[in-house]
Design an enzyme around this catalytic site. Structure first.
Site, short mmCIF file in Angstrom:
data_model
loop_
_atom_site.label_atom_id
_atom_site.label_comp_id
_atom_site.label_asym_id
_atom_site.label_seq_id
_atom_site.Cartn_x
_atom_site.Cartn_y
_atom_site.Cartn_z
N CYS A 73 17.83 -24.24 -34.74
CA CYS A 73 18.62 -25.39 -35.18
C CYS A 73 17.94 -26.13 -36.33
O CYS A 73 18.59 -26.58 -37.25
CB CYS A 73 18.93 -26.31 -34.00
SG CYS A 73 20.09 -25.58 -32.84
N CYS A 127 29.67 -20.07 -29.01
CA CYS A 127 28.35 -20.66 -28.75
C CYS A 127 28.39 -22.18 -28.69
O CYS A 127 27.39 -22.81 -28.40
CB CYS A 127 27.34 -20.17 -29.78
SG CYS A 127 27.66 -20.71 -31.47
N CYS A 151 41.64 -7.84 -36.74
CA CYS A 151 41.32 -8.81 -35.70
C CYS A 151 40.30 -8.22 -34.72
O CYS A 151 40.36 -7.04 -34.35
CB CYS A 151 42.58 -9.21 -34.95
SG CYS A 151 42.25 -10.33 -33.57
N CYS A 202 33.32 -13.72 -32.34
CA CYS A 202 32.86 -15.07 -32.01
C CYS A 202 32.31 -15.04 -30.58
O CYS A 202 32.88 -14.39 -29.70
CB CYS A 202 34.03 -16.05 -32.10
SG CYS A 202 33.66 -17.71 -31.47
N CYS A 240 24.91 -22.38 -31.39
CA CYS A 240 23.67 -21.59 -31.29
C CYS A 240 23.54 -20.76 -32.54
O CYS A 240 23.86 -19.59 -32.54
CB CYS A 240 23.72 -20.71 -30.03
SG CYS A 240 22.16 -19.93 -29.64
N CYS A 244 36.09 -10.75 -29.14
CA CYS A 244 36.01 -12.04 -29.82
C CYS A 244 36.46 -13.19 -28.91
O CYS A 244 37.51 -13.12 -28.27
CB CYS A 244 36.87 -12.02 -31.08
SG CYS A 244 36.69 -13.50 -32.06
N CYS A 265 40.73 -18.51 -38.29
CA CYS A 265 39.91 -17.32 -38.51
C CYS A 265 40.41 -16.57 -39.74
O CYS A 265 41.62 -16.40 -39.91
CB CYS A 265 39.99 -16.41 -37.28
SG CYS A 265 39.09 -14.86 -37.53
N CYS A 324 20.99 -25.51 -26.47
CA CYS A 324 19.94 -25.72 -25.45
C CYS A 324 19.77 -27.20 -25.12
O CYS A 324 19.75 -27.58 -23.96
CB CYS A 324 18.62 -25.13 -25.93
SG CYS A 324 18.67 -23.34 -26.10
N CYS A 333 30.96 -15.88 -38.58
CA CYS A 333 30.73 -14.68 -37.77
C CYS A 333 31.87 -13.67 -37.87
O CYS A 333 31.66 -12.50 -38.17
CB CYS A 333 30.52 -15.08 -36.31
SG CYS A 333 29.03 -16.07 -36.06
N HIS A 378 39.80 -19.63 -33.56
CA HIS A 378 40.83 -18.62 -33.76
C HIS A 378 41.91 -19.08 -34.75
O HIS A 378 42.43 -18.29 -35.54
CB HIS A 378 41.46 -18.33 -32.39
CG HIS A 378 42.58 -17.36 -32.41
ND1 HIS A 378 42.39 -16.02 -32.72
CD2 HIS A 378 43.90 -17.50 -32.14
CE1 HIS A 378 43.57 -15.40 -32.64
NE2 HIS A 378 44.48 -16.28 -32.28
N CYS A 388 34.53 -23.94 -37.35
CA CYS A 388 33.88 -22.88 -38.14
C CYS A 388 34.85 -22.25 -39.15
O CYS A 388 34.48 -21.94 -40.27
CB CYS A 388 33.35 -21.76 -37.26
SG CYS A 388 32.14 -22.28 -36.07
N CYS A 434 14.08 -22.30 -30.12
CA CYS A 434 13.65 -21.18 -30.97
C CYS A 434 13.49 -21.65 -32.40
O CYS A 434 13.28 -20.84 -33.28
CB CYS A 434 14.65 -20.04 -30.86
SG CYS A 434 16.22 -20.41 -31.65
#
Lengths: 382, 591
Positions: free
Chosen positions: A67, A330, A293, A327, A224, A299, A273, A175, A320, A270, A308, A64
């Site tokens: 990336c 991904c 939370c 989350c 993703c 999540c 987070c 992908c 996110c 987590h 992340c 798509c």
């Protein structure tokens, strides 16, 4: 740069990138982003400039362009700075290059400065490039690969040709790594038969390269989309020889081909987070738009092995869960099927109708076990 | 006659082939537009939780994921019966989020995807024979728009100033989105009934700072006339004629200053918009302003038969009030829904007039022009039948052919600007039509995109600083049972044009049917069951492969311009999301 950071950089200068102790990296460097990492290797970069230029061929399969978009969002350095600093020649990238395929009466015309297909032929022949693949590869219908034909060639064939002379192969995004969204369960999945470069979902023998009988090591940067730091730092590490392909790969990649430094086997989203404090107090949002939370909103952070929470996204502004969305894990090879339903707590999904304790036993890592059980206790008010 | 094929057409999203027959004068006599990929997204939502749609349909396209997320969320608001209650501040957040993405997407198109063709050596060949003026114009074109890794005659060409400066701004806009959406692309902040994140005062301050930085780029590179003056005299002009006159006067002033010095630089007042506005068009540049030469982009990419084209907008951006009408009737959105005919008559948009044909697509049922909700499509599974070079009578694309009332529709910035009667774009379209040109052409399409970017920049500031209340309500709860045996329709505008999502749920509240009709399908479509070519195909047929200079079959620059002027997104066009459980396998939807 503050003295503290300078000292840190000096310390890191003697540590081999991506081989350093994960916790050191996660705690100390992760938040600093790509600039510091690159300046850490200034000496090597200068060497790079003095010596060879590295070519990258970036191919797009069934994708798509998310990336590529993500990499264009790279913070500091941005993509142009990174290419310059590392003396990278992005020799081909379908969305960025000047060229296109030009044919007169079925024959390629003009030259590599304008014709992408002639350029690619020349690049393949010369070899010594890093191959980046974005997007999955259809093996269907019936093994023909004809569900994606570019420049009169199936993409499957193109990958085979491009892979042969590549010095390293990096699969960027869910992908290219595992099939991602194009491999989601559906009634036509058997017809399309989408594959990652080296994997089909969790199957390390199901990639398109195996299908083509090509034995080449592949580094997977899932997500993703993939995070730009993950991509640029990994490619940078390969270029600078900080990861030697293929010798170092067994030590730096996990069983799904992901660099462990970004996708640590024993660490999940987590743990860092921004809403973790609410979790520890057993306070959960049940409607979107709150600050607590997100476990009850489905999540999957306890199952997502990625940094992340420390690195964050788009130059570190958010992530996110910070913005109130659960989350979706991904970065995992089973995405998206393993993450669905996205807004339902994992134990309610049940693996074969099991309760959280059983789920925990088969969950992906020790941290996830603790997280899951913990959460249930909190919810029960224990 | 030479077959000139561009395959792949790069610098678009996805994989597309354009095949043309070109005569000895360089005029295209026949054309086929083929989408080259079957992604097979279908049924991924079948029997699943409807709420997953807002996440997963974003994966149709990574360039405009937010538009898919929003179309899906609109459909879900409708499905759960809460569209009329979504709080104003959630809608404003959605507007900000989409507005930032549309500006970033347009900037990407103008500078990264379309712009590099202005540095094509074909222009060098012609312009450098035109004395000092021609040389100066060429130097600006290559100096501003050359892409990365670019070589000409064996020499590396430095990256263009505008191209280079645009990348950090695009990144900045994405950062602003991430601030309120978690990350970009692929954010997680959409949910039926509202939005997941109430932006704080600090976020609003940061977004305002980003905004000022982006506007600083605009004033240095894009538009050299004062931004407010531009908006006041174009978007806010009292008539189309006044808007066009303002721009013509402004350009005339610049030309008068530059005529002796041959200085067409940004410092001399030539922003990228001014530069393209003057030099891109034969009518504006040569006939009205008296320039010695132009790129003649108004002579390509037009429609020769106005009865075979229309301009469709579903309507985008919510009005700042609680609730909205998911069917997007005229007047319910800031950019209104509507249809403008090829002869520039204004019609009301009726979603029931949309049909799709698969007569020339790689699907096994090819004899119907069905409403999207009733569409049935089964992909070819015989590899030998997937042939792209079979000519206009064959099946040659993975795209289907959407039609509005039987007519192909152009969607996107030009269609939106015409539908809102934006004075400058409407004035230009009328001027072209009155002077024997097609109202739509590569030039008006690009100027419409530039003008829409300016308008969004103007509206965005209102949303951020005036309409949004950080202490306002951000969501209303949804009742999952409300989805049972219910349907939802989500109509929206993606950067590339009209986007619709339709969802149905069964008695268990799970998805039984999910369908999308996306801009790329409209724009890149093949012929329909009446043999009428799609918008891009019509654009190509009758256009010359080189607007200026000799005919060069080996470098058909006009084909690149025409293909890219639509900002096509092929992943969207052939995303094949459909998700039906009722009549498997015949209910596969290919869009």
């Amino acid at each position: 740069m503050s003295t503290g950071i300078k000292n840190l950089v000096r310390t890191l200068d003697s540590v081999d990138f991506l081989k350093m102790d994960r916790r050191t990296f996660m705690k100390a460097v992760g938040g600093l982003g790509a600039t510091v990492m690159l300046s850490t290797y200034k000496a090597d970069i200068v060497k790079g400039l003095e010596f060879a230029e590295t070519r990258i061929i970036w191919l797009h399969g069934s994708e798509c362009t998310g990336c590529s978009e993500s990499v264009l969002n790279a913070g500091n350095p941005d993509i142009v700075q990174a290419l310059q600093k590392l003396n990278v020649n992005l020799a081909f990238h379908e969305t960025l290059c000047a060229q296109q395929g030009i044919w007169n009466d079925g024959k390629l015309v003009n030259n590599a400065e304008l014709n992408s297909e002639i350029l690619l032929e020349e690049l393949y022949k010369e070899g010594k490039y890093i191959l980046v693949v974005e997007g999955s590869i259809p093996n269907g219908p019936n093994g023909s690969g004809r569900y994606l034909v570019i420049g009169n060639k199936t993409f499957k064939e193109t990958i085979g040709e491009a892979a042969k002379n590549a010095v390293a192969i990096v699969a960027v995004g869910a992908c290219a790594a595992y099939g991602g969204i194009t491999s989601a369960d559906s009634e036509v999945a058997k017809d399309t038969d989408y594959r990652g470069v080296a994997f089909a979902k969790e199957d390390a023998n199901g990639g398109i390269l195996q299908e083509l009988g090509i034995d080449k090591p592949v580094i997977n940067i899932p997500g993703c989309p993939a995070h730009p730091d993950w991509v640029l730092l990994t490619v940078g590490a390969v270029i600078l020889g900080k990861i030697k392909v293929p010798d170092d790969l067994p030590a730096v990649l996990d069983k799904y081909g992901r660099p462990m430094v970004f996708f640590p086997p024993d660490h999940t989203v987590h743990e860092n987070c921004p809403r973790r404090g609410y979790y520890d107090r057993g306070e959960f949002d049940e409607q979107v738009g709150g600050e607590k939370c997100l476990w009850k909103l489905g999540c999957k952070a306890p199952y997502a092995h990625a940094d992340c929470g420390i690195r964050k996204w788009n130059s570190g502004v958010s992530m996110c869960t910070q913005a109130g969305g659960p989350c979706i894990a991904c970065v995992e090879p089973g995405f998206p099927d393993a993450s669905r339903p996205l807004y339902v707590e994992r134990e309610d999904v049940g693996l074969a109708g099991a309760n959280i304790d059983l789920v925990a036993k088969v969950a992906v890592g020790a941290a996830a076990v603790a997280a899951g059980v913990h959460a249930v206790r909190r919810m029960k008010g224990e | 006659m030479v077959n000139v094929t561009v395959d792949p057409l790069t610098r678009i999203e996805g994989h597309q082939c354009i095949s043309t027959e070109v005569d000895a004068n360089g005029v295209i006599t026949d054309a086929q537009s083929s989408s080259l990929i079957f992604r097979g997204f279908e049924r991924i939502l079948q029997n699943q939780d409807p709420r997953d749609a807002a996440f997963l349909t974003q994966r149709i396209c990574g360039v405009c994921p937010l538009a898919h997320g929003l179309a899906a969320t609109n459909a879900l608001d409708d499905l759960y019966g809460v569209a009329d209650q979504v709080p104003k501040d959630a809608l404003v957040m959605r507007n900000i989020f989409q507005g930032l993405n549309m500006v970033a997407s347009h900037a990407t198109h103008i500078y990264i995807l379309f712009g590099p063709d202005l540095a094509n050596p074909a222009y060098k060949k012609v312009l450098t024979t035109l004395g000092d003026t021609g040389n100066a114009v060429w130097n600006e074109m290559v100096g501003r728009f050359a892409p990365i890794s670019y070589k000409m005659d064996g020499q590396s060409v430095p990256v263009g100033s505008s191209y280079l400066a645009a990348i950090p701004e695009k990144k900045r806009l994405q950062e602003a989105i991430a601030l309120i959406a978690g990350r970009m692309p692929g954010p997680s902040s959409l949910y039926p009934g509202g939005y997941t994140y109430p932006a704080t005062v600090a976020d609003i301050t940061k977004i305002s700072t980003y905004y000022l930085q982006v506007m600083d780029f605009v004033s240095k590179h894009t538009l050299k006339v004062d931004f407010d003056t531009w908006i006041e005299n174009t978007y806010k002009a009292s008539s189309p004629q006044k808007a066009v006159s303002f721009v013509a006067e402004h350009l005339k002033g610049l030309i008068d200053k530059s005529v002796t010095s041959n200085d067409f630089s940004k410092d001399a007042g030539w922003g990228d918009v001014e530069f393209y506005a003057a030099f891109g068009s034969e009518l504006v540049g040569e006939n009205i302003l008296g320039l010695p030469a132009s790129l003649k982009h108004d002579t390509i990419g037009g429609y020769k038969d106005p009865s075979k084209i229309c301009f469709v907008s579903y309507g985008g951006y919510y009005k700042p009030k609680d609730g909205y009408d998911p069917r997007s009737p005229a007047g319910d959105r800031i950019f209104t829904s509507g249809v403008v005919s090829g002869k520039l008559e204004y019609l009301k948009f009726d979603p029931d007039k949309v049909t799709e044909s698969t007569a020339h697509s790689f699907y096994q049922n090819s004899d119907n022009d069905l409403a999207p909700v009733k569409g049935e499509t089964v992909p070819f599974t015989d590899p030998d039948k997937i042939v792209f070079a079979g000519g206009s009578d064959s099946q040659y694309s993975w795209d289907k052919a959407p039609r509005y009332d039987g007519i192909p529709g152009e969607v996107g910035p030009l269609a939106r600007m015409l539908n809102i009667k934006e004075p400058l774009v409407t004035g230009l379209a009328l001027a072209f039509a009155e002077n024997g040109y097609s109202a739509a052409n590569v030039y008006t399409r690009m100027l419409a995109r530039m003008q829409e970017t300016a308008i969004l920049a103007y509206e965005l500031l209102n949303w951020v600083t005036v309409d949004y209340d950080p202490s306002g309500k951000i969501s209303v709860p949804i009742d999952l049972n409300a989805a049972k045996n219910n349907q939802g329709m989500g109509l929206w505008e993606a950067p590339r044009g009209a986007l619709g999502h339709w969802i149905s749920a069964g008695s268990n509240g799970k998805v039984t049917n999910y369908q999308c009709i996306v801009p790329g399908t409209w724009l890149m479509s093949p012929r329909d069951s009446n043999g009428i070519p799609g918008p891009l195909e019509q654009s190509l047929i009758g256009s010359k492969i080189n607007t200026i200079g000799d005919v060069d079959y080996t470098n058909p620059v006009s084909i690149y311009h025409m293909g890219r002027s639509y900002d096509p997104c092929i992943s969207c066009a052939v995303h094949t999301i459909d998700l039906t459980g009722k009549r498997a396998p015949n209910t596969l939807r290919i869009l």
